[in-house]
Design a protein around this motif. Structure first.
Motif, PDB file in Angstrom:
ATOM      1  N   GLU A  15     -17.782 -15.836   0.742  1.00  0.00           N
ATOM      2  CA  GLU A  15     -16.344 -16.460   1.125  1.00  0.00           C
ATOM      3  C   GLU A  15     -15.567 -15.044   2.387  1.00  0.00           C
ATOM      4  OE1 GLU A  15     -16.230 -20.029  -0.931  1.00  0.00           O
ATOM      5  OE2 GLU A  15     -16.485 -17.516  -1.225  1.00  0.00           O
ATOM      6  N   MET A  16     -15.664 -13.775   1.065  1.00  0.00           N
ATOM      7  CA  MET A  16     -15.050 -12.266   1.839  1.00  0.00           C
ATOM      8  C   MET A  16     -16.235 -11.340   1.882  1.00  0.00           C
ATOM      9  SD  MET A  16     -11.782 -11.845   2.744  1.00  0.00           S
ATOM     10  CE  MET A  16     -11.194 -10.369   2.295  1.00  0.00           C
ATOM     11  N   SER A  17     -17.689 -11.423   2.258  1.00  0.00           N
ATOM     12  CA  SER A  17     -18.868 -11.022   2.220  1.00  0.00           C
ATOM     13  C   SER A  17     -19.214 -10.138   0.938  1.00  0.00           C
ATOM     14  CB  SER A  17     -17.978 -10.139   3.770  1.00  0.00           C
ATOM     15  OG  SER A  17     -18.131 -11.292   4.229  1.00  0.00           O
ATOM     16  N   SER A  18     -18.695  -9.917  -0.421  1.00  0.00           N
ATOM     17  CA  SER A  18     -18.993 -10.036  -1.083  1.00  0.00           C
ATOM     18  C   SER A  18     -17.764  -8.829  -1.936  1.00  0.00           C
ATOM     19  CB  SER A  18     -20.056  -8.341  -1.257  1.00  0.00           C
ATOM     20  OG  SER A  18     -20.197  -8.216  -2.458  1.00  0.00           O
ATOM     21  N   GLN A  19     -16.898  -7.439  -1.749  1.00  0.00           N
ATOM     22  CA  GLN A  19     -16.110  -7.312  -2.288  1.00  0.00           C
ATOM     23  C   GLN A  19     -14.209  -7.735  -1.685  1.00  0.00           C
ATOM     24  OE1 GLN A  19     -18.017  -3.723  -2.291  1.00  0.00           O
ATOM     25  NE2 GLN A  19     -17.044  -3.097  -4.116  1.00  0.00           N
ATOM     26  N   VAL A  20     -13.527  -7.919  -2.436  1.00  0.00           N
ATOM     27  CA  VAL A  20     -12.363  -7.525  -2.177  1.00  0.00           C
ATOM     28  C   VAL A  20     -12.038  -6.470  -3.298  1.00  0.00           C
ATOM     29  CG1 VAL A  20     -10.317  -9.055  -2.007  1.00  0.00           C
ATOM     30  CG2 VAL A  20     -12.282 -10.256  -1.834  1.00  0.00           C
ATOM     31  N   CYS A  21     -11.933  -6.560  -4.066  1.00  0.00           N
ATOM     32  CA  CYS A  21     -11.128  -5.738  -5.231  1.00  0.00           C
ATOM     33  C   CYS A  21     -12.293  -4.873  -5.860  1.00  0.00           C
ATOM     34  CB  CYS A  21     -10.218  -6.162  -5.866  1.00  0.00           C
ATOM     35  SG  CYS A  21      -8.511  -6.603  -5.372  1.00  0.00           S
ATOM     36  N   THR A  22     -11.830  -3.260  -6.058  1.00  0.00           N
ATOM     37  CA  THR A  22     -12.822  -2.461  -6.786  1.00  0.00           C
ATOM     38  C   THR A  22     -11.698  -1.385  -7.138  1.00  0.00           C
ATOM     39  OG1 THR A  22     -14.473  -3.109  -5.099  1.00  0.00           O
ATOM     40  CG2 THR A  22     -14.702  -1.144  -6.902  1.00  0.00           C
ATOM     41  N   GLY A  23     -12.359  -0.846  -7.958  1.00  0.00           N
ATOM     42  CA  GLY A  23     -12.060   0.679  -8.502  1.00  0.00           C
ATOM     43  C   GLY A  23     -11.965   0.851 -10.865  1.00  0.00           C
ATOM     44  N   VAL A  24     -11.444   2.049  -9.848  1.00  0.00           N
ATOM     45  CA  VAL A  24     -11.879   1.917 -12.118  1.00  0.00           C
ATOM     46  C   VAL A  24     -10.358   1.603 -12.354  1.00  0.00           C
ATOM     47  CG1 VAL A  24     -11.150   4.298 -13.641  1.00  0.00           C
ATOM     48  CG2 VAL A  24     -11.848   5.101 -11.473  1.00  0.00           C
ATOM     49  N   PRO A  25     -11.183   0.554 -13.636  1.00  0.00           N
ATOM     50  CA  PRO A  25      -9.947  -0.315 -14.399  1.00  0.00           C
ATOM     51  C   PRO A  25      -9.255   0.545 -15.582  1.00  0.00           C
ATOM     52  CG  PRO A  25     -12.033  -0.096 -15.327  1.00  0.00           C
ATOM     53  CD  PRO A  25     -12.366   0.823 -14.345  1.00  0.00           C
ATOM     54  N   ILE A  26      -7.330  -0.635 -15.355  1.00  0.00           N
ATOM     55  CA  ILE A  26      -6.774  -0.169 -16.482  1.00  0.00           C
ATOM     56  C   ILE A  26      -6.776  -1.042 -17.840  1.00  0.00           C
ATOM     57  CG2 ILE A  26      -3.991  -0.061 -16.260  1.00  0.00           C
ATOM     58  CD1 ILE A  26      -3.955   0.531 -13.004  1.00  0.00           C
ATOM     59  N   PHE A  27      -6.602  -0.237 -18.831  1.00  0.00           N
ATOM     60  CA  PHE A  27      -6.845  -0.995 -19.704  1.00  0.00           C
ATOM     61  C   PHE A  27      -5.810  -1.982 -20.092  1.00  0.00           C
ATOM     62  CE2 PHE A  27     -10.326   2.084 -19.528  1.00  0.00           C
ATOM     63  CZ  PHE A  27     -11.043   1.188 -20.591  1.00  0.00           C
ATOM     64  N   THR A  28      -5.900  -2.515 -19.928  1.00  0.00           N
ATOM     65  CA  THR A  28      -4.484  -3.646 -20.353  1.00  0.00           C
ATOM     66  C   THR A  28      -4.578  -4.721 -21.933  1.00  0.00           C
ATOM     67  OG1 THR A  28      -5.249  -6.265 -19.450  1.00  0.00           O
ATOM     68  CG2 THR A  28      -4.317  -4.081 -17.802  1.00  0.00           C
ATOM     69  N   PRO A  29      -3.533  -4.625 -22.382  1.00  0.00           N
ATOM     70  CA  PRO A  29      -3.400  -5.370 -23.496  1.00  0.00           C
ATOM     71  C   PRO A  29      -4.280  -6.843 -23.361  1.00  0.00           C
ATOM     72  CG  PRO A  29      -1.135  -4.739 -23.192  1.00  0.00           C
ATOM     73  CD  PRO A  29      -2.055  -4.949 -21.981  1.00  0.00           C
ATOM     74  N   GLU A  30      -4.689  -7.200 -22.676  1.00  0.00           N
ATOM     75  CA  GLU A  30      -5.320  -8.499 -22.044  1.00  0.00           C
ATOM     76  C   GLU A  30      -7.213  -7.810 -22.012  1.00  0.00           C
ATOM     77  OE1 GLU A  30      -2.965  -8.243 -20.325  1.00  0.00           O
ATOM     78  OE2 GLU A  30      -1.132  -9.321 -22.148  1.00  0.00           O
ATOM     79  N   GLY A  31      -7.093  -7.214 -21.727  1.00  0.00           N
ATOM     80  CA  GLY A  31      -8.666  -6.764 -21.282  1.00  0.00           C
ATOM     81  C   GLY A  31      -8.494  -5.468 -19.979  1.00  0.00           C
ATOM     82  N   VAL A  32      -9.488  -5.866 -18.665  1.00  0.00           N
ATOM     83  CA  VAL A  32      -9.075  -4.809 -17.901  1.00  0.00           C
ATOM     84  C   VAL A  32      -9.025  -5.379 -16.778  1.00  0.00           C
ATOM     85  CG1 VAL A  32     -10.595  -3.073 -18.954  1.00  0.00           C
ATOM     86  CG2 VAL A  32     -11.894  -5.100 -17.303  1.00  0.00           C
ATOM     87  N   THR A  33      -8.681  -4.060 -16.015  1.00  0.00           N
ATOM     88  CA  THR A  33      -8.114  -5.514 -14.113  1.00  0.00           C
ATOM     89  C   THR A  33      -9.178  -5.213 -13.077  1.00  0.00           C
ATOM     90  OG1 THR A  33      -7.531  -2.888 -13.951  1.00  0.00           O
ATOM     91  CG2 THR A  33      -5.976  -4.494 -14.564  1.00  0.00           C
ATOM     92  N   SER A  34      -9.366  -5.827 -12.404  1.00  0.00           N
ATOM     93  CA  SER A  34     -10.484  -5.646 -11.323  1.00  0.00           C
ATOM     94  C   SER A  34     -10.341  -4.900  -9.890  1.00  0.00           C
ATOM     95  CB  SER A  34     -10.632  -6.992 -10.963  1.00  0.00           C
ATOM     96  OG  SER A  34     -11.064  -7.891 -11.736  1.00  0.00           O
ATOM     97  N   GLY A  35      -9.440  -3.517 -10.056  1.00  0.00           N
ATOM     98  CA  GLY A  35      -9.247  -2.801  -9.097  1.00  0.00           C
ATOM     99  C   GLY A  35      -8.111  -2.531  -8.087  1.00  0.00           C
TER     100      GLY A  35
END
Length: 480
Positions: free
Chosen positions: A281-301
């Motif tokens: 619905e958003m024509s592909s990417q919404v968020c992108t980036g070098v991920p931040i490492f969190t205790p639960e995993g990684v972010t999505s940018g």
């Protein structure tokens, strides 16, 4: 109106490489001639606004079809050729297709069949721009729904252009680069690669020899590649490939849960791994980036330019912006010219995903409709999948809910291993140090390689996403 991006390149730099098919470079002029030949081939059979159902395995032919549709005003309607014929016909009815082009694997009943691109025409110089309408419906791309007939998401060229421009603000892509077309063109992730490359003048890299990904990264001039976690895990962990020996600059990692340990391992080889969150619905990417490492995993940018994101009070991710599609198309829906808006009264699309902010970046928690309630506790399957992916030897993990007399629902995990067999006792013990004990699946079994006869005609994955309803049915069978 705007000008066709391929013709623009062909006028300025006709010999510039815009595509490479294994070892064979294809100039802008050559691709332009193929597109024009196909337009002339179909011109007597199709009119502006006609929906063309596309079921081609050949990606070169499909790119030609996409560009011919753009220039001629036909609507590109791709379908996964692996779907059962009955489902394809239902989707054809939904979009009101007038014609179809296929690899002779499909017979469209009353639909008119048109020929495939022949790719035989020799380059001929071009002298004029080709204007294209950037506001009309350019394509109807199916959602990656796992059951029933997919929704047909209507995009304009402008939707895709703003998506690509926002992506370019973070991912440097030049005329000397090459992006491997590793995702299918019936998926918005594959389609968006074509648009990004045409805007930047980068080469669309296509494999027609069925070579493994690891070999393609070594043999083709790949600087950019879109992957899902499983693909990256296979080449780095299973095959022990050193990505530093390739020409890779960027890996765009999407399609769901990303393994934090895998991301860090690739980053250590000086490859920029960018996690991403997006949707059809958003024509592909919404968020992108070098991920931040969190205790639960990684972010999505971070949120890309031309997009807006907010978290609703109930935790749902809402999105808006220039790449937001025109709406859902349905032949039987006469409202708003057969296109139904996906946005609410304030312009927000309710994604059905749950998320939270982690510093400036989005962290996706999972799907609202995937969440299970076990003994009064909320459990997100994606959190368990993330933990499983950190376990040695686990290549892929999918967690579904199964009914339980005592707790209402309990998690059930399917895992695909690199080489080892699944050690359920060891894996449960490993998870005990990663997630709350009530989230540990009662059962951890191998992801099936073949489906039982009663599930014939179905697939474990819809595009790049797991078919959770099918896996849930398999889990119930396992328990019965």
């Amino acid at each position: 109106m705007t000008e066709c991006p391929l013709r623009k390149i062909a006028l300025i730099s006709p010999d510039h490489r815009v595509m490479q098919i294994n070892d064979r470079p294809v100039s802008a002029l050559q691709l332009d001639v193929w597109v024009e030949a196909y337009r002339q081939q179909l011109a007597p059979e199709l009119s502006i606004g006609d929906r063309l159902l596309v079921l081609l395995q050949n990606k070169v032919e499909t790119v030609v079809v996409i560009l011919a549709c753009l220039r001629s005003g036909w609507v590109y309607c791709p379908v996964n050729p692996a779907h059962p014929e009955s489902r394809i016909l239902e989707y054809a009815d939904r979009v009101g297709a007038q014609a179809y082009v296929s690899d002779n694997r499909f017979h469209g009943n009353a639909l008119q069949q048109v020929g495939k691109p022949e790719l035989l025409a020799s380059p001929v110089s071009v002298k004029t721009d080709i204007p294209v309408d950037n506001d009309r419906i350019f394509d109807l791309i199916p959602t990656s729904g796992t059951t029933g007939v997919p929704k047909a998401v209507a995009h304009s060229l402008d939707n895709h252009l703003f998506s690509a421009r926002g992506s370019a603000a973070l991912i440097e892509l030049t005329a000397e680069d090459g992006w491997l077309l590793s995702l299918p063109l019936f998926h918005v992730g594959g389609f968006s690669i074509v648009i990004r490359c045409l805007l930047a003048g980068a080469a669309i890299l296509i494999d027609q020899q069925g070579l493994p990904l690891s070999q393609l990264l070594m043999s083709l001039p790949v600087t950019h590649s879109s992957m899902v976690n499983t693909q990256l895990q296979q080449i780095v962990v299973s095959q022990g490939m050193d990505l530093a020996e390739t020409g890779l600059k960027y890996i765009l990692l999407g399609g769901g849960v990303a393994s934090a340990s895998l991301v860090r391992r690739v980053q250590d080889r000086k490859i920029r791994v960018l996690t991403t969150y997006g949707m059809t619905e958003m024509s592909s990417q919404v968020c992108t980036g070098v991920p931040i490492f969190t205790p639960e995993g990684v972010t999505s940018g971070d949120v890309l330019p031309f997009r807006r994101v907010k978290i609703a009070d109930d935790g749902e991710i809402l999105v808006a912006g220039k790449p937001l599609c025109l709406g859902y198309y349905s032949q039987s829906d006469e409202k708003s010219g057969r296109v139904t808006s996906v946005a609410d009264d304030e312009g927000w699309f309710h994604t059905g995903d749950l998320g939270e902010w982690y510093e400036s970046q989005l962290r996706v928690l999972g799907r609202k409709d995937n969440m299970m309630i076990s003994g009064g506790e909320n459990i997100h399957p994606e959190e368990i999948e993330q933990a499983l992916l950190t376990c040695k030897g686990v290549l892929q993990a999918v967690v579904v809910a199964v009914a339980d007399e005592k707790f209402g629902q309990r998690p059930f995990a399917f895992v695909q291993m690199v080489n080892e067999t699944v050690d359920e006792t060891f894996t449960k013990g490993y998870l005990a140090g990663k997630i709350a004990r009530f989230k540990i699946p009662d059962h951890i079994v191998p992801l099936p390689e073949k489906l039982p006869p009663e599930f014939s005609g179905q697939t474990l994955f819809s595009g790049i996403k797991p078919n959770r309803r099918l896996l849930q049915a398999l889990a119930e069978c396992h328990l019965s």
